[in-house]
Scaffold this motif. Structure first.
Motif, PDB file in Angstrom:
ATOM      1  N   GLN A  38      32.302  -3.884 -14.184  1.00  0.00           N
ATOM      2  CA  GLN A  38      31.766  -2.664 -14.735  1.00  0.00           C
ATOM      3  C   GLN A  38      32.786  -1.688 -14.613  1.00  0.00           C
ATOM      4  O   GLN A  38      32.947  -0.762 -15.505  1.00  0.00           O
ATOM      5  CB  GLN A  38      30.502  -1.807 -13.574  1.00  0.00           C
ATOM      6  N   TYR A  39      33.646  -1.437 -13.645  1.00  0.00           N
ATOM      7  CA  TYR A  39      34.933  -0.697 -13.528  1.00  0.00           C
ATOM      8  C   TYR A  39      35.655  -0.886 -14.675  1.00  0.00           C
ATOM      9  O   TYR A  39      36.336   0.078 -15.334  1.00  0.00           O
ATOM     10  CB  TYR A  39      35.550  -1.033 -12.274  1.00  0.00           C
ATOM     11  N   LYS A  40      35.854  -2.391 -15.284  1.00  0.00           N
ATOM     12  CA  LYS A  40      36.754  -2.158 -16.352  1.00  0.00           C
ATOM     13  C   LYS A  40      36.109  -1.908 -17.626  1.00  0.00           C
ATOM     14  O   LYS A  40      36.871  -1.374 -18.504  1.00  0.00           O
ATOM     15  CB  LYS A  40      36.969  -3.952 -16.516  1.00  0.00           C
ATOM     16  N   GLU A  41      34.658  -1.984 -17.617  1.00  0.00           N
ATOM     17  CA  GLU A  41      33.975  -1.606 -18.976  1.00  0.00           C
ATOM     18  C   GLU A  41      34.114   0.126 -19.041  1.00  0.00           C
ATOM     19  O   GLU A  41      34.215   0.537 -19.990  1.00  0.00           O
ATOM     20  CB  GLU A  41      32.510  -1.733 -18.902  1.00  0.00           C
ATOM     21  N   GLU A  42      34.366   0.575 -17.912  1.00  0.00           N
ATOM     22  CA  GLU A  42      34.607   2.191 -17.686  1.00  0.00           C
ATOM     23  C   GLU A  42      35.690   2.530 -17.796  1.00  0.00           C
ATOM     24  O   GLU A  42      36.090   3.685 -18.427  1.00  0.00           O
ATOM     25  CB  GLU A  42      33.912   2.933 -16.415  1.00  0.00           C
ATOM     26  N   HIS A  43      36.725   2.232 -17.456  1.00  0.00           N
ATOM     27  CA  HIS A  43      38.172   2.305 -17.110  1.00  0.00           C
ATOM     28  C   HIS A  43      39.111   1.713 -18.094  1.00  0.00           C
ATOM     29  O   HIS A  43      40.122   1.951 -18.324  1.00  0.00           O
ATOM     30  CB  HIS A  43      38.773   2.147 -15.955  1.00  0.00           C
ATOM     31  N   GLY A  44      38.695   0.364 -18.905  1.00  0.00           N
ATOM     32  CA  GLY A  44      39.599  -0.302 -19.615  1.00  0.00           C
ATOM     33  C   GLY A  44      40.469  -1.100 -18.731  1.00  0.00           C
ATOM     34  O   GLY A  44      41.299  -1.973 -19.649  1.00  0.00           O
ATOM     35  N   ASP A  45      40.575  -1.203 -17.529  1.00  0.00           N
ATOM     36  CA  ASP A  45      41.482  -2.246 -16.929  1.00  0.00           C
ATOM     37  C   ASP A  45      40.748  -2.640 -15.498  1.00  0.00           C
ATOM     38  O   ASP A  45      39.727  -1.887 -15.273  1.00  0.00           O
ATOM     39  CB  ASP A  45      42.977  -1.699 -16.624  1.00  0.00           C
ATOM     40  N   VAL A  46      41.479  -3.232 -14.695  1.00  0.00           N
ATOM     41  CA  VAL A  46      40.900  -3.697 -13.566  1.00  0.00           C
ATOM     42  C   VAL A  46      41.875  -3.254 -12.399  1.00  0.00           C
ATOM     43  O   VAL A  46      41.927  -3.899 -11.299  1.00  0.00           O
ATOM     44  CB  VAL A  46      40.320  -5.406 -13.095  1.00  0.00           C
ATOM     45  N   ASN A  47      42.788  -2.361 -12.789  1.00  0.00           N
ATOM     46  CA  ASN A  47      43.830  -1.813 -11.705  1.00  0.00           C
ATOM     47  C   ASN A  47      43.091  -0.738 -10.606  1.00  0.00           C
ATOM     48  O   ASN A  47      43.386   0.500 -10.936  1.00  0.00           O
ATOM     49  CB  ASN A  47      44.967  -0.927 -12.294  1.00  0.00           C
TER      50      ASN A  47
END
Length: 87
Positions: A38-47
């Motif tokens: 979900q974070y990646k969907e919102e922010h474009g990465d997993v950092n």
């Protein structure tokens, strides 16, 4: 810890042997993984910043540490790689 013959380990893997990971722990891991997706969907990465609210950053840091130590299963590495994890 003793060393197991690789062919024996492979056979136990085929049988679905649990190498010490509890079902509850696995559920928690997958729950965090879904949060990371979900974070990646919102922010474009997993950092994720380590101090991200809710502990997601600590989860990511822990996965990197486990991977570095060779303690993360191939399945989990593949899932995290699929999200673009930078080790």
């Amino acid at each position: 810890r003793g060393k197991m013959d690789p062919s024996r380990r492979a056979r136990l893997d085929e049988l679905g042997f649990n190498w010490g990971e509890t079902t509850n722990g696995n559920q928690k891991w997958h729950q965090r993984y879904e949060e990371l997706k979900q974070y990646k969907e919102e922010h474009g990465d997993v950092n994720v910043h380590q101090k991200h609210p809710g502990g997601l950053g600590a989860y990511v840091k822990s996965q990197r540490q486990q991977h570095k130590r060779g303690k993360l299963s191939d399945e989990k590495v593949a899932l995290l790689n699929g999200l673009g994890m930078e080790w």
